[in-house]
Design an enzyme around this catalytic site. Structure first.
Site, PDB file in Angstrom:
ATOM      1  N   ARG A  69       0.844  -1.184   0.000  1.00 11.21           N
ATOM      2  CA  ARG A  69       0.000   0.000   0.000  1.00 11.21           C
ATOM      3  C   ARG A  69       0.883   1.239   0.000  1.00 11.21           C
ATOM      4  O   ARG A  69       2.009   1.213   0.465  1.00 11.21           O
ATOM      5  CB  ARG A  69      -0.900   0.018   1.239  1.00 11.21           C
ATOM      6  N   TYR A 197      -1.317  -3.697  -6.854  1.00  9.27           N
ATOM      7  CA  TYR A 197      -1.137  -4.405  -5.590  1.00  9.27           C
ATOM      8  C   TYR A 197      -2.424  -4.410  -4.750  1.00  9.27           C
ATOM      9  O   TYR A 197      -3.161  -3.414  -4.719  1.00  9.27           O
ATOM     10  CB  TYR A 197       0.012  -3.767  -4.779  1.00  9.27           C
ATOM     11  N   LYS A 206      -9.641  -2.476   1.795  1.00 12.09           N
ATOM     12  CA  LYS A 206      -9.313  -1.308   2.622  1.00 12.09           C
ATOM     13  C   LYS A 206     -10.090  -0.064   2.168  1.00 12.09           C
ATOM     14  O   LYS A 206     -10.558   0.722   3.004  1.00 12.09           O
ATOM     15  CB  LYS A 206      -7.816  -1.033   2.589  1.00 12.09           C
ATOM     16  N   HIS A 226     -10.882  -2.295  11.735  1.00 10.60           N
ATOM     17  CA  HIS A 226      -9.762  -3.139  11.305  1.00 10.60           C
ATOM     18  C   HIS A 226      -9.572  -4.245  12.350  1.00 10.60           C
ATOM     19  O   HIS A 226      -8.611  -4.213  13.124  1.00 10.60           O
ATOM     20  CB  HIS A 226      -8.520  -2.256  11.187  1.00 10.60           C
ATOM     21  N   SER A 248      -0.274  -3.547  12.062  1.00 10.62           N
ATOM     22  CA  SER A 248       0.370  -4.576  11.251  1.00 10.62           C
ATOM     23  C   SER A 248       1.557  -5.179  12.005  1.00 10.62           C
ATOM     24  O   SER A 248       2.105  -4.572  12.927  1.00 10.62           O
ATOM     25  CB  SER A 248       0.822  -3.996   9.918  1.00 10.62           C
ATOM     26  N   CYS A 250       1.549  -7.716  14.063  1.00  7.82           N
ATOM     27  CA  CYS A 250       1.237  -8.236  15.394  1.00  7.82           C
ATOM     28  C   CYS A 250       0.628  -9.633  15.332  1.00  7.82           C
ATOM     29  O   CYS A 250       0.307 -10.222  16.369  1.00  7.82           O
ATOM     30  CB  CYS A 250       0.292  -7.296  16.131  1.00  7.82           C
ATOM     31  N   ASP A 275      -9.484  -9.704   9.359  1.00  9.64           N
ATOM     32  CA  ASP A 275      -8.984  -8.360   9.049  1.00  9.64           C
ATOM     33  C   ASP A 275      -9.993  -7.235   9.281  1.00  9.64           C
ATOM     34  O   ASP A 275      -9.604  -6.172   9.740  1.00  9.64           O
ATOM     35  CB  ASP A 275      -8.493  -8.319   7.598  1.00  9.64           C
ATOM     36  N   ARG A 366       2.117 -12.297  -0.304  1.00 15.25           N
ATOM     37  CA  ARG A 366       0.762 -12.612   0.161  1.00 15.25           C
ATOM     38  C   ARG A 366       0.223 -13.926  -0.396  1.00 15.25           C
ATOM     39  O   ARG A 366       0.677 -14.405  -1.429  1.00 15.25           O
ATOM     40  CB  ARG A 366      -0.198 -11.496  -0.284  1.00 15.25           C
TER      41      ARG A 366
HETATM   42  O1  TSX Z   1       1.498 -13.900  15.475  1.00 10.83           O
HETATM   43  C1  TSX Z   1       2.133 -13.843  16.517  1.00 10.83           C
HETATM   44  N1  TSX Z   1       1.475 -14.020  17.722  1.00 10.83           N
HETATM   45  C2  TSX Z   1      -0.005 -14.193  17.749  1.00 10.83           C
HETATM   46  C3  TSX Z   1      -0.362 -15.586  17.585  1.00 10.83           C
HETATM   47  C4  TSX Z   1      -1.572 -16.085  17.798  1.00 10.83           C
HETATM   48  N2  TSX Z   1       3.491 -13.604  16.472  1.00 10.83           N
HETATM   49  C5  TSX Z   1       4.179 -13.351  15.218  1.00 10.83           C
HETATM   50  C6  TSX Z   1       4.201 -11.857  14.967  1.00 10.83           C
HETATM   51  C7  TSX Z   1       4.591 -11.488  13.590  1.00 10.83           C
HETATM   52  C8  TSX Z   1       3.423 -11.467  12.642  1.00 10.83           C
HETATM   53  C9  TSX Z   1       4.198 -13.584  17.645  1.00 10.83           C
HETATM   54  N3  TSX Z   1       5.493 -13.377  17.890  1.00 10.83           N
HETATM   55  C10 TSX Z   1       3.558 -13.788  18.872  1.00 10.83           C
HETATM   56  C11 TSX Z   1       2.174 -14.038  18.926  1.00 10.83           C
HETATM   57  O2  TSX Z   1       1.595 -14.242  19.986  1.00 10.83           O
HETATM   58  N4  TSX Z   1       4.498 -13.687  19.857  1.00 10.83           N
HETATM   59  C12 TSX Z   1       5.677 -13.432  19.232  1.00 10.83           C
HETATM   60  C13 TSX Z   1       6.966 -13.240  19.922  1.00 10.83           C
HETATM   61  C14 TSX Z   1       7.647 -14.579  20.041  1.00 10.83           C
HETATM   62  C15 TSX Z   1       8.409 -15.041  18.976  1.00 10.83           C
HETATM   63  C16 TSX Z   1       9.041 -16.278  19.060  1.00 10.83           C
HETATM   64  C17 TSX Z   1       8.908 -17.032  20.216  1.00 10.83           C
HETATM   65  C18 TSX Z   1       8.153 -16.570  21.267  1.00 10.83           C
HETATM   66  C19 TSX Z   1       7.514 -15.340  21.173  1.00 10.83           C
HETATM   67  N5  TSX Z   1       9.609 -18.241  20.253  1.00 10.83           N
HETATM   68  C20 TSX Z   1       9.806 -19.071  21.301  1.00 10.83           C
HETATM   69  O3  TSX Z   1       9.416 -18.803  22.385  1.00 10.83           O
HETATM   70  C21 TSX Z   1      10.519 -20.325  21.033  1.00 10.83           C
HETATM   71 MN    MN Z   2      -5.191  -5.348   7.719  1.00 11.85          MN
END
Ligand code: TSX
Ligand code: MN
Length: 586
Positions: A69, A197, A206, A226, A248, A250, A275, A366
């Protein structure tokens, strides 16, 4: 063609402006899709993937300058600049029309103009809304067919007298200097040029379901947000629905498809959407949500059997992949997928992969896939009345400050909590990594009007509901002093969701702090999780000194919106500040 005179006239006018070689009205049929796919296979805009492992899947490589975007080229064009607010780029409607119509003049010469009638939301839902997108991109048609309900039935909805949003799209020459995404909420009109895109080109998503719909929602008394929507079914078979907004990076799609840990026997998570949520006050005084979309347009990198098994099961067939890498045996590949990097990988630009030139898959690559294929897809996702929302969850990526979870004290405090959402930038976005950015309700790029008016609108909604949802804030990303994540995240987030479900039922222990109710050490169900007591304490801590500084930053942020900021929001700032101050004095 159509019996709707307004629509027929508009399409005729646009055809005479854009001068296509032919006009094709999309019916959304399988046969039509096959013809489009064959056209794209022939011109090289699609590559067929290995049918033995990925039946009916295709790879599309976009122009390397057209991969995301473009917020700096996205405008809200209202008569009054103040109505767009400091949170949007603004251009006067006459100027924007002049600019766009000049770009559109003759832009479809030698190309086909596709007319896509679409419906956002379930069939036969009073909450669903129609649109018509005109585009010269068969890739857009193929994606819209997955992401929305397109074709004959949508057209019938329009022909029976319902209003529709008009969307104009042409890929133009894909010149970043001649690329604009313009919104005219007062005319229910979108004009997009110069990008193929997703978010710039699939106008139902969006542009319509958030920017235009948020504007309509304010005048009509609902919310276009959102948010993911999910159902949490307990072992007794009772399902609690929640909606959650995250900026984004998360992991919204991961949360929407969460698989509970083994210790949570009998619990099930049902995906309604990943989304966008349209939220309406219902006849019983509860808030009801529909997912206006029919598919997932998700970020591929990081998606694996470990992070999102339901998504991986969804993706194996009838999917379009955009800008992922390609293995020598014709499979899609990306960073973070389960399979190790194979020999002879082709990168997202079609080059032999060389890590010195960057990642194999574009960080914003994607998949587009029907939600119907998701093993956790809720049967209620197609329910015309939507699902009743018991909790609204806000979240952000914060390595410090925000505890794992807390519950707002009431609706007004919940609106403050949403309005003060912030998240740290990751390597996936441009700019500096680790900077805290305010992203109210995760709507910074998507609210089609002035944020101050938007917060005021949120404030009006709670008191209109006899049973407003409870509001929560979560943070999966808190770190210790050594930079290690304190919380395991992913499926283990179910423990936090269970606490939220219990709080909605008036159960589960909590401590009252100035920022809201935080679980006490016995409040979270930690069965089967190996976590140390001091880790848990660090996860749940609310440090008054740190939060006093945070309140300073929030107050400064609100001040950017001037006198339009609702008094109720400023009152929350004052209350929390004074409670923190008395804690610090004690
Ligand atoms: O999506 C994530 N979530 C939500 C899941 C339902 N991610 C990925 C974020 C990028 C899009 C996460 N990353 C989450 C999370 O709850 N937590 C984390 C941070 C994290 C990354 C790796 C580990 C732990 C926490 N690995 C180990 O503990 C081995
Ligand atoms: Mn979105």
């Amino acid at each position: 063609m159509t019996s709707n005179l307004e629509l027929a006239t508009w399409v005729e006018q646009m055809a005479s402006l854009m001068q296509p070689e032919a006009v094709h009205w999309c019916d959304g049929s399988e046969a039509e899709n096959q013809t489009l796919v064959e056209t794209m296979l022939k011109d090289g805009s699609l590559l067929k993937l290995n049918p033995e492992t990925h039946l009916n899947c295709y790879l599309h490589r976009s122009d390397p300058s057209d991969v995301a975007r473009v917020e700096h080229l996205t405008f809200v064009c209202t008569r009054n600049q103040e109505d767009a607010g400091p949170n949007n780029n603004w251009m006067a409607p006459e100027e924007a029309h002049r600019k766009m119509d000049a770009l559109y003049a003759g832009c479809m010469r030698g190309r086909v103009m596709y007319v896509i009638p679409y419906l956002m939301g379930p069939y036969d839902s009073p909450y669903s809304r129609a649109g018509v997108e005109i585009t010269d991109s068969p890739y857009v048609v193929a994606n819209m067919r997955i992401m929305a309900r397109i074709g004959t039935r949508a057209l019938r909805h329009i022909e029976s007298g319902n209003s529709f949003v008009r969307g104009l799209h042409s890929v133009g020459e894909l010149d970043p200097e001649r690329r604009f995404i313009m919104h005219f909420p007062e005319e229910l009109l979108i004009k997009s040029f110069g990008s193929g895109y997703g978010g710039n080109a699939l106008l139902g998503k969006k542009c319509h379901a958030l920017r235009i719909a948020s504007w309509q929602a304010r005048t009509e008394g609902w919310l276009a947000e959102h948010m993911l929507i999910l159902g949490l079914e307990d072992p007794a078979g009772n399902t609690t629905y929640v909606a959650a907004a995250f900026p984004s990076a998360c992991g919204k799609t991961n949360l929407a498809m969460l698989v509970p840990p083994a210790a949570f026997k009998g619990w099930k998570v049902w995906t309604v959407g990943d989304d966008i949520a349209w939220l309406h006050p219902g006849p019983d005084g509860r808030l009801y949500a529909i997912n206006p979309e029919a598919g997932f347009f998700g970020v591929a990198p990081g998606t694996s059997m470990k992070t999102n098994p339901n998504c991986m099961s969804t993706l194996g067939r009838n999917a379009i992949y955009t800008n992922v890498a390609l293995t020598p045996d014709g499979k899609p590949w990306w960073e973070g997928i389960d399979d190790p990097e194979p020999e002879g990988l082709t990168d997202w630009q079609g080059r032999s992969f060389d890590r010195s030139q960057g990642p194999a898959a574009h960080p914003n690559s994607r998949f587009t896939v029907s939600a119907q294929q998701c093993p956790s897809y809720s049967v209620e996702a197609n329910s015309p009345g939507g699902v009743p929302i018991s909790a609204i969850i806000f979240g952000g990526r914060r390595s410090s400050v925000a505890p794992l979870v807390y519950e707002a004290l009431d609706w007004a405090h919940g609106v403050f909590t949403g309005a003060s959402v912030a998240s740290e930038t990751t390597a996936a976005a441009v700019g500096q990594v680790g900077q805290v950015r305010r992203d109210p309700m995760a709507m910074k790029p998507f609210c089609g009007y002035n944020f101050a008016d938007y917060w005021a609108h949120w404030n009006t909604l709670g008191p209109r509901l006899a049973h407003p949802p409870k509001v929560f804030h979560v943070n999966w990303f808190r770190k210790d002093a050594e930079g290690r994540y304190l919380w395991p995240g992913f499926g283990e987030n179910m423990r936090v969701l269970k606490w939220i479900v219990e709080r909605c039922a008036g159960e589960a222990a909590a401590l009252r702090t100035p920022i809201g109710h935080v679980p006490d050490l016995s409040g979270l169900d930690l069965a089967g999780l190996d976590i140390r007591r001091n880790t848990l304490e660090a996860l749940l801590a609310v440090d008054p000194t740190v939060w006093h500084r945070e309140m300073e930053e929030i107050a400064q942020y609100f001040a950017e919106f001037g006198a339009r900021v609702p008094e109720a929001l400023l009152q929350q700032v004052e209350r929390i500040r004074s409670e923190l101050a008395s804690q610090l004095a004690a």
